[in-house]
Design a protein around this motif. Sequence first.
Motif, PDB file in Angstrom:
ATOM      1  N   ILE A  76       0.963  -1.226  -0.101  1.00  0.00           N
ATOM      2  CA  ILE A  76      -0.037   0.126  -0.041  1.00  0.00           C
ATOM      3  C   ILE A  76       0.841   1.279  -0.156  1.00  0.00           C
ATOM      4  CG2 ILE A  76      -1.555   1.181   1.361  1.00  0.00           C
ATOM      5  CD1 ILE A  76      -2.779  -1.520   2.353  1.00  0.00           C
ATOM      6  N   GLY A  77       1.887   1.432   0.895  1.00  0.00           N
ATOM      7  CA  GLY A  77       2.980   2.449   0.831  1.00  0.00           C
ATOM      8  C   GLY A  77       3.463   2.799  -0.282  1.00  0.00           C
ATOM      9  N   GLN A  78       3.883   1.469  -1.034  1.00  0.00           N
ATOM     10  CA  GLN A  78       4.549   1.833  -2.421  1.00  0.00           C
ATOM     11  C   GLN A  78       3.799   2.280  -3.406  1.00  0.00           C
ATOM     12  OE1 GLN A  78       6.436  -1.966  -2.794  1.00  0.00           O
ATOM     13  NE2 GLN A  78       8.409  -1.295  -1.631  1.00  0.00           N
ATOM     14  N   THR A  79       2.356   1.495  -3.619  1.00  0.00           N
ATOM     15  CA  THR A  79       1.606   1.604  -4.698  1.00  0.00           C
ATOM     16  C   THR A  79       0.582   2.648  -4.684  1.00  0.00           C
ATOM     17  OG1 THR A  79       1.712  -0.747  -4.965  1.00  0.00           O
ATOM     18  CG2 THR A  79      -0.024   0.299  -6.216  1.00  0.00           C
ATOM     19  N   CYS A  80      -0.043   2.967  -3.652  1.00  0.00           N
ATOM     20  CA  CYS A  80      -1.081   3.808  -3.307  1.00  0.00           C
ATOM     21  C   CYS A  80      -0.569   5.520  -2.814  1.00  0.00           C
ATOM     22  CB  CYS A  80      -2.224   3.345  -2.286  1.00  0.00           C
ATOM     23  SG  CYS A  80      -2.731   1.740  -2.462  1.00  0.00           S
ATOM     24  N   GLN A  81      -0.138   5.989  -3.942  1.00  0.00           N
ATOM     25  CA  GLN A  81       0.450   7.315  -3.511  1.00  0.00           C
ATOM     26  C   GLN A  81      -0.545   8.335  -3.390  1.00  0.00           C
ATOM     27  OE1 GLN A  81       4.207   7.918  -3.036  1.00  0.00           O
ATOM     28  NE2 GLN A  81       3.861   5.747  -2.417  1.00  0.00           N
ATOM     29  N   ARG A  82      -1.758   8.045  -3.858  1.00  0.00           N
ATOM     30  CA  ARG A  82      -2.670   9.120  -3.897  1.00  0.00           C
ATOM     31  C   ARG A  82      -3.596   9.018  -2.636  1.00  0.00           C
ATOM     32  NH1 ARG A  82      -5.004   9.209 -10.109  1.00  0.00           N
ATOM     33  NH2 ARG A  82      -2.741   9.283 -11.181  1.00  0.00           N
ATOM     34  N   LEU A  83      -3.189   8.048  -1.881  1.00  0.00           N
ATOM     35  CA  LEU A  83      -4.174   7.657  -0.585  1.00  0.00           C
ATOM     36  C   LEU A  83      -4.437   8.583   0.290  1.00  0.00           C
ATOM     37  CD1 LEU A  83      -5.892   5.170   0.249  1.00  0.00           C
ATOM     38  CD2 LEU A  83      -3.850   4.786   1.824  1.00  0.00           C
ATOM     39  N   LYS A 135      11.506  11.915   2.616  1.00  0.00           N
ATOM     40  CA  LYS A 135      11.798  12.295   1.287  1.00  0.00           C
ATOM     41  C   LYS A 135      12.332  11.467   0.374  1.00  0.00           C
ATOM     42  CE  LYS A 135      12.454  17.420   2.898  1.00  0.00           C
ATOM     43  NZ  LYS A 135      13.438  18.382   3.001  1.00  0.00           N
ATOM     44  N   LYS A 136      13.425  10.515   0.861  1.00  0.00           N
ATOM     45  CA  LYS A 136      13.992   9.727   0.217  1.00  0.00           C
ATOM     46  C   LYS A 136      13.139   8.424  -0.353  1.00  0.00           C
ATOM     47  CE  LYS A 136      18.784  10.492   2.188  1.00  0.00           C
ATOM     48  NZ  LYS A 136      19.864   9.951   2.689  1.00  0.00           N
ATOM     49  N   ASN A 137      12.121   8.136   0.611  1.00  0.00           N
ATOM     50  CA  ASN A 137      11.506   6.963   0.361  1.00  0.00           C
ATOM     51  C   ASN A 137       9.846   7.415   0.876  1.00  0.00           C
ATOM     52  OD1 ASN A 137       9.917   4.560   0.114  1.00  0.00           O
ATOM     53  ND2 ASN A 137      10.888   3.558   2.183  1.00  0.00           N
ATOM     54  N   PRO A 138       9.098   8.093  -0.137  1.00  0.00           N
ATOM     55  CA  PRO A 138       7.894   8.614   0.027  1.00  0.00           C
ATOM     56  C   PRO A 138       6.683   7.641   0.231  1.00  0.00           C
ATOM     57  CG  PRO A 138       8.466   9.033  -2.126  1.00  0.00           C
ATOM     58  CD  PRO A 138       9.581   8.470  -1.611  1.00  0.00           C
ATOM     59  N   ARG A 139       6.093   7.472   1.144  1.00  0.00           N
ATOM     60  CA  ARG A 139       4.945   6.712   1.551  1.00  0.00           C
ATOM     61  C   ARG A 139       3.735   7.115   1.761  1.00  0.00           C
ATOM     62  NH1 ARG A 139       6.568   1.207   2.363  1.00  0.00           N
ATOM     63  NH2 ARG A 139       8.612   0.922   1.201  1.00  0.00           N
ATOM     64  N   VAL A 140       2.665   7.035   0.996  1.00  0.00           N
ATOM     65  CA  VAL A 140       1.443   7.683   1.261  1.00  0.00           C
ATOM     66  C   VAL A 140       1.446   8.915   1.358  1.00  0.00           C
ATOM     67  CG1 VAL A 140      -0.006   5.586   1.430  1.00  0.00           C
ATOM     68  CG2 VAL A 140       0.964   6.555   3.578  1.00  0.00           C
ATOM     69  N   PRO A 141       2.342  10.078   1.068  1.00  0.00           N
ATOM     70  CA  PRO A 141       2.425  11.032   1.189  1.00  0.00           C
ATOM     71  C   PRO A 141       1.375  12.127   1.470  1.00  0.00           C
ATOM     72  CG  PRO A 141       3.051  10.851  -1.178  1.00  0.00           C
ATOM     73  CD  PRO A 141       2.778   9.591  -0.737  1.00  0.00           C
ATOM     74  N   ASN A 142       0.171  11.857   0.461  1.00  0.00           N
ATOM     75  CA  ASN A 142      -0.870  12.583   0.971  1.00  0.00           C
ATOM     76  C   ASN A 142      -2.259  12.314   1.629  1.00  0.00           C
ATOM     77  OD1 ASN A 142      -0.131  14.465  -1.507  1.00  0.00           O
ATOM     78  ND2 ASN A 142      -0.642  12.708  -2.820  1.00  0.00           N
ATOM     79  N   LEU A 143      -1.738  11.493   2.732  1.00  0.00           N
ATOM     80  CA  LEU A 143      -2.527  10.859   3.566  1.00  0.00           C
ATOM     81  C   LEU A 143      -3.165  11.991   4.744  1.00  0.00           C
ATOM     82  CD1 LEU A 143      -3.875   8.052   4.454  1.00  0.00           C
ATOM     83  CD2 LEU A 143      -2.142   8.166   6.266  1.00  0.00           C
ATOM     84  N   LEU A 144      -4.466  11.927   4.879  1.00  0.00           N
ATOM     85  CA  LEU A 144      -4.974  13.174   5.560  1.00  0.00           C
ATOM     86  C   LEU A 144      -5.891  12.631   6.755  1.00  0.00           C
ATOM     87  CD1 LEU A 144      -6.473  15.526   3.024  1.00  0.00           C
ATOM     88  CD2 LEU A 144      -4.293  15.719   4.202  1.00  0.00           C
TER      89      LEU A 144
END
Length: 550
Positions: free
Chosen positions: A156-163, A185-194
């Motif tokens: 999920i962390g690798q694939t779902c970047q828009r989550l 910054k080096k390994n973005p995981r679900v960066p848009n999570l709210l």
Amino acid sequence: MPCRPSPSSLRCISMEAISQNYELICYGCQERKQMNQLLESEGGDYKLVEGPFTDLPTSVIEDLIETVNDKRGLPKESLHQLLLPQLEGYKVYMRASKHIQTQLLARHCTKLKSLEFRLCKSIQPLFYTKFFQNFPCLVVLSLEGTIIDDEAFNTIGQTCQRLRDLNVSGSTITDPGLGHLITSKKNPRVPNLLTMNILDTRLSAEKISEFLLSHPALLNLSLDNMSGVFLSLKELLKTKKKKKPIFQLRWMSFSEGFVDEDAVKFAFKICPFVERLLIRQTDLSVGILTPIPSLDCITSLHLGNSSYSQHSLNFQDGVIPVLQNLTTLKELTLEKINRVDILVLGELCPHLKYLKLTCIGSYLPVFNPGRDYFTNVEEMILLNTRGAHVYTKTLFQLLSAARDVKHLRFQFVDTLNDEVWSEILTKNPLRKLQSIIFDQCHSISVFTLEALISRENELADFCVWSCRFVMEDDQEIILDHIRLENYDIRFNWYPFTGEEAPMPLEDIEEDDMDEDEEEDDDEDEIPEFFNYWNNVPLPNSGRMQQYNLD
């Protein structure tokens, strides 16, 4: 008058017709045996029939799937035709084949934005690791109550970047799984999570604090008691020698356990934009409550003492200083608080839309009711589970000016009798009322129920639960009235099954209570008969002669 039944929309009627005649419309099968032949064929001939839904928008398909599931379940012949590439939202249904659903979703529905996979305990946990690789567009994902392997969260962390919204409450996620969602910054995981819901999980406060630190833009983190998280976060910042960041959290909860005062103060400093605050089932203290007014954006507040019988904090000493500076408050819940003053409450909270008073130890008397307080309240709940005396003038003050109220609920309010209710309706007709619940209110009768139904309002839900003087015959009278007038009211009645005594009043303060009682004798005392059932006299006490139960 209450609402009357209205016909279903053409959209709903059409979808119900499709559901009832699915084989005829989609496969041309006039008899069930024809459909069975297609299903039992070796080559799976039913898969060759595309169906008439390929050009429909996702909103129509989603509604059609829900209607078909409600009316007949989702057999494989409907799944084959309804799980189409344009689908953007789907809920995995437990009544249908989960194997076929997941297979078709992974093959056809790679553009899904919303996926609900709730309460699934029969699929092998390792299955999800590969399954979620097919949904890079996911924005909302619910895995509530699902048995899932921690490695799936790596996917999920690798694939779902828009989550943006992830619900794992009640699931089997542990610290390694949450670790896969920590972003950098080096390994973005679900960066848009709210929004993140981790209620009822086995996650540690230390790992949650690491996760929160990596997602400072998070708006909602659902957790029962955040005290340990903020203590761990404070230590983590000291260890890493970082400046205190500003978090965007809008919801905060401290409940069901020990709450550290330092953790609360630290939380309020680094989360200044909190809008909803819950502190309950803990020992409230001045140290915990004093920093609350510093939250300028707060609109919803829930304060509740612990379950212990003695409380050192009452309404005057603890709650009033908090409310004086919360001018934007729209929702308020007070739980296990003593000596509540309704007049002060109405004056300090003029913009309330939701008010809930539950398990209150005692109320101060209201001498001059009728002031224009609670004019904006749309939902009011009064749960008198400790059997405190609710003065009739207190009820008048709560309801007389609440002309916008839509939802009401009363429990164990014995002073709310037919006469009192009639006077309340005279002052405030409750024209916007949509639902009302009387729960073990032993002083009302069928006259109150008829008065509500006969007036002009928007009543749709009417519940009367275990009220002593509302009998089965009264239920039939109300149902006949509803049928005769063709009202669209759901009337729910439970018979009286015996007195359930309210909680003991051990924590009610005794100071000045005798003086209050003397002052109230001439004020609004109701006939003693209505208090009989909560204060039954002993057979040989001599008080029995005071009551004529015939």
